[in-house]
Design a protein around this motif. Sequence first.
Motif, PDB file in Angstrom:
ATOM      1  N   TRP A  81       0.832  -1.203   0.000  1.00 17.61           N
ATOM      2  CA  TRP A  81       0.000   0.000   0.000  1.00 17.61           C
ATOM      3  C   TRP A  81       0.872   1.261   0.000  1.00 17.61           C
ATOM      4  CZ3 TRP A  81      -5.383   0.215   0.048  1.00 17.61           C
ATOM      5  CH2 TRP A  81      -5.948   1.460   0.331  1.00 17.61           C
ATOM      6  N   ASN A  82       1.955   1.213   0.785  1.00 11.75           N
ATOM      7  CA  ASN A  82       2.788   2.402   0.936  1.00 11.75           C
ATOM      8  C   ASN A  82       3.940   2.480  -0.052  1.00 11.75           C
ATOM      9  OD1 ASN A  82       1.213   3.291   3.005  1.00 11.75           O
ATOM     10  ND2 ASN A  82       2.590   2.635   4.638  1.00 11.75           N
TER      11      ASN A  82
ATOM     12  N   SER B 280       6.290   3.387  -2.817  1.00 16.10           N
ATOM     13  CA  SER B 280       6.155   4.610  -3.609  1.00 16.10           C
ATOM     14  C   SER B 280       7.297   4.870  -4.581  1.00 16.10           C
ATOM     15  CB  SER B 280       5.932   5.815  -2.701  1.00 16.10           C
ATOM     16  OG  SER B 280       6.769   5.744  -1.600  1.00 16.10           O
ATOM     17  N   PHE B 281       8.184   3.939  -4.791  1.00 16.37           N
ATOM     18  CA  PHE B 281       9.166   4.154  -5.864  1.00 16.37           C
ATOM     19  C   PHE B 281       8.581   3.694  -7.189  1.00 16.37           C
ATOM     20  CE2 PHE B 281      12.669   2.977  -8.646  1.00 16.37           C
ATOM     21  CZ  PHE B 281      13.417   4.143  -8.627  1.00 16.37           C
ATOM     22  N   TRP B 282       8.170   2.456  -7.228  1.00 14.58           N
ATOM     23  CA  TRP B 282       7.641   1.918  -8.477  1.00 14.58           C
ATOM     24  C   TRP B 282       6.282   2.523  -8.815  1.00 14.58           C
ATOM     25  CZ3 TRP B 282      11.211   0.101 -11.337  1.00 14.58           C
ATOM     26  CH2 TRP B 282      12.288  -0.589 -10.793  1.00 14.58           C
TER      27      TRP B 282
ATOM     28  N   LEU C 233       5.289   5.483  -8.275  1.00 17.46           N
ATOM     29  CA  LEU C 233       5.472   6.822  -8.841  1.00 17.46           C
ATOM     30  C   LEU C 233       6.055   6.754 -10.246  1.00 17.46           C
ATOM     31  CD1 LEU C 233       6.841   8.905  -5.826  1.00 17.46           C
ATOM     32  CD2 LEU C 233       4.672   9.225  -6.999  1.00 17.46           C
ATOM     33  N   ASN C 234       6.958   5.804 -10.472  1.00 12.43           N
ATOM     34  CA  ASN C 234       7.666   5.779 -11.744  1.00 12.43           C
ATOM     35  C   ASN C 234       6.981   4.968 -12.840  1.00 12.43           C
ATOM     36  OD1 ASN C 234      10.011   7.461 -11.454  1.00 12.43           O
ATOM     37  ND2 ASN C 234      10.701   5.999  -9.908  1.00 12.43           N
TER      38      ASN C 234
ATOM     39  N   LEU D  42      -2.881   5.431  -4.580  1.00 12.83           N
ATOM     40  CA  LEU D  42      -3.009   6.585  -3.686  1.00 12.83           C
ATOM     41  C   LEU D  42      -1.668   7.289  -3.447  1.00 12.83           C
ATOM     42  CD1 LEU D  42      -5.593   5.221  -1.135  1.00 12.83           C
ATOM     43  CD2 LEU D  42      -5.886   7.160  -2.672  1.00 12.83           C
ATOM     44  N   THR D  43      -0.564   6.520  -3.378  1.00 12.41           N
ATOM     45  CA  THR D  43       0.726   7.185  -3.179  1.00 12.41           C
ATOM     46  C   THR D  43       1.000   8.163  -4.317  1.00 12.41           C
ATOM     47  OG1 THR D  43       1.755   5.243  -4.149  1.00 12.41           O
ATOM     48  CG2 THR D  43       1.909   5.447  -1.771  1.00 12.41           C
TER      49      THR D  43
ATOM     50  N   ILE E  97      -1.478  11.261  -4.150  1.00  9.43           N
ATOM     51  CA  ILE E  97      -1.072  12.263  -3.173  1.00  9.43           C
ATOM     52  C   ILE E  97       0.094  13.093  -3.709  1.00  9.43           C
ATOM     53  CG2 ILE E  97      -0.100  12.601  -0.864  1.00  9.43           C
ATOM     54  CD1 ILE E  97      -2.916  11.727  -0.653  1.00  9.43           C
ATOM     55  N   ALA E  98       0.999  12.428  -4.448  1.00  8.77           N
ATOM     56  CA  ALA E  98       2.162  13.153  -4.978  1.00  8.77           C
ATOM     57  C   ALA E  98       1.736  14.275  -5.906  1.00  8.77           C
ATOM     58  CB  ALA E  98       3.095  12.187  -5.698  1.00  8.77           C
TER      59      ALA E  98
ATOM     60  N   TYR F 261      -0.240  16.470  -5.321  1.00 10.32           N
ATOM     61  CA  TYR F 261      -0.410  17.682  -4.525  1.00 10.32           C
ATOM     62  C   TYR F 261       0.904  18.431  -4.321  1.00 10.32           C
ATOM     63  CZ  TYR F 261      -5.247  16.905  -3.190  1.00 10.32           C
ATOM     64  OH  TYR F 261      -6.603  16.758  -3.212  1.00 10.32           O
TER      65      TYR F 261
ATOM     66  N   SER G  38      -5.021  13.017   2.335  1.00  9.29           N
ATOM     67  CA  SER G  38      -4.045  12.241   3.099  1.00  9.29           C
ATOM     68  C   SER G  38      -4.722  11.353   4.128  1.00  9.29           C
ATOM     69  CB  SER G  38      -3.071  13.177   3.817  1.00  9.29           C
ATOM     70  OG  SER G  38      -2.364  13.954   2.894  1.00  9.29           O
TER      71      SER G  38
ATOM     72  N   ALA H 111      -6.100   8.412   2.586  1.00  9.02           N
ATOM     73  CA  ALA H 111      -5.087   7.485   2.072  1.00  9.02           C
ATOM     74  C   ALA H 111      -4.426   6.679   3.178  1.00  9.02           C
ATOM     75  CB  ALA H 111      -4.026   8.261   1.279  1.00  9.02           C
ATOM     76  N   ILE H 112      -4.276   7.280   4.374  1.00  9.10           N
ATOM     77  CA  ILE H 112      -3.541   6.560   5.419  1.00  9.10           C
ATOM     78  C   ILE H 112      -4.442   5.834   6.415  1.00  9.10           C
ATOM     79  CG2 ILE H 112      -1.504   8.017   5.250  1.00  9.10           C
ATOM     80  CD1 ILE H 112      -2.373   9.440   7.788  1.00  9.10           C
TER      81      ILE H 112
END
Lengths: 292, 276
Positions: free
Chosen positions: B209-210, B212-214, B216-217, B226-227, B230-231, B233, B248, B251-252
């Motif tokens: 769930w958290n 956030s490297f892959w 995002l890319n 959701l990660t 949120i980015a 923003y 947020s 999402a959390i």
Amino acid sequence: MNNHLNTRSIARLMMAPAVILLLGWMLIPLTTTLYFSFKKYLPLRGGDLGWIGFDNYTRFITSSAFWPSIYATLIVVGSVLIITVMLGTLLAILLDQPMWGQGIVRILVIAPFFVMPTVSGLVWKNMFMDPINGLLAHLWRFFGLQPLEWLSHFSLGSIVMIVSWQWLPFATLIILTAIQSLDRDQIEAAEMDGANPIKRFGYIILPHLYRAITIVILIQTIFLLSIFAEIFVTTAGAFGTKTLTYLIFQRVLESQNVGLGSAGGVYAIILANIVAIFLMRVVGKSLDSKKN
Amino acid sequence: MPRIVQKKRKTINTIVAWSIGLLIFFPVLWTVLTSFKTEGQAINDPPLFLFFDWTLENYSIVQERSDYMKFLWNSIIVAGGSTILGILIAIPAAWSMAFVPTKRTKDILLWMLSTKMLPAVGVLYPIYIGFIKLGLLDSRFGLVIVLMLINLPIIIWMLYTYFREIPEEILEAARMDGAALWKEIVYVLTPMAIPGIASTILLNLILAWNESFWTLNLTAAKAATLTAFIASYSSPEGLFFAKLSAASTMAIAPILILGWFSQKQLVRGLTFGAVK
């Protein structure tokens, strides 16, 4: 006997999917990265421009961005480790003491670990560190001080703060688990013998925590070396916060210099492996010491 | 006399620990509180803690403007899908290493762990370009596969440490009774290992769930979780603290609740069984 052999071959068969998948996941990207690292490869500006030997490797470390990125990486990883291990140990000892509502305090303390990195990055950046509307700016003004421009003038420190907040729960929780496995009688005996709290900490508790702290340091180092989202959403690598990971990301995806970025990737892999070797030794020992 | 001293110490401990706990938790609390304010109240100086006009409008604005439900659904599919797939692949592997160990079992386990150490950025381009070629970029399916693979070592390790705690005699008894291997796994091992399997699932859901490297890319508009949502923003327009807080909080919240249930397993899972 026959049945035994049968079980063994079935066991091997059952391991096969996991082993094959992980082997592929490791080898295919790794060899591709190695391959590109020896090429001049600019997908948007001419594509594959041929083999260039170790040029990318020398260019990556001689570029003006390299040493600052090593500096930023070391500061972030080192500071976060020191802060989380020290505060984590103190906090774990505190949480181990008798008190009212221990369970609730524990829940409060570990919460940051479950907050996704993009959320913690943006919440800290805007609602706390914003120089005009952030809570810290309100606080500074309350004391008649000039609010800080956290993420531009105090950029690495701000990143360290955010990441430490995220990782303090991890250190605390693991050290707390280790403390709770400590033999109570031993502490009581030391207390009876008149050892003061500092001596009890130095001679009994700390040696007992040695292994847990080593594991915290090693695991956190691996994760901290590759923090990405926290920087991506706060400074996007500006103001000296470009870590090695972020620099490689920019080379590969933003400026699309794949060869150069791949050489950087190989450096990052080597760096992570140096840490990993130590971690594997510690974890490997725990495998041997279990029931056999 | 000593009892009074003890009580006094307990009181001091309680006060200090609660203060520190609340301080650490404060950013989360502040985010939740801000999500119920209007944008104006969110940046009020002095800050408003409880006495403001509570409103739910931020939540509806976030949903209307950015289709929050789509990102939530993506997160659920990606975290859930990668976890289920990972568990299905890991159970047989962990079973065979825990109950039919060979000389090489330890090496294989450590090697699996080492794949987890591979820095993602080192293999970013190969995966990225591979995804483009296979048409997997910005697809939930591609993300499920990648997240399953990055967490597979942790799943196998956790299951392995849980399986090893099951007394082998019970499995042997089943074998004596002539139970086939698959029966042994499904009817004997799995029920006994359910707490362990549940903890593994829980921890893996949190990690996926958290992640956030892959996410995002490898995602853009379609498969963004959701990660990644949120980015978006990070390039704000106008006043947005209250809306950021509402997004947020949503999402959390699910993972915070799951996480609190999984404290113990977290330690075992993230230290690969080295600290229990």
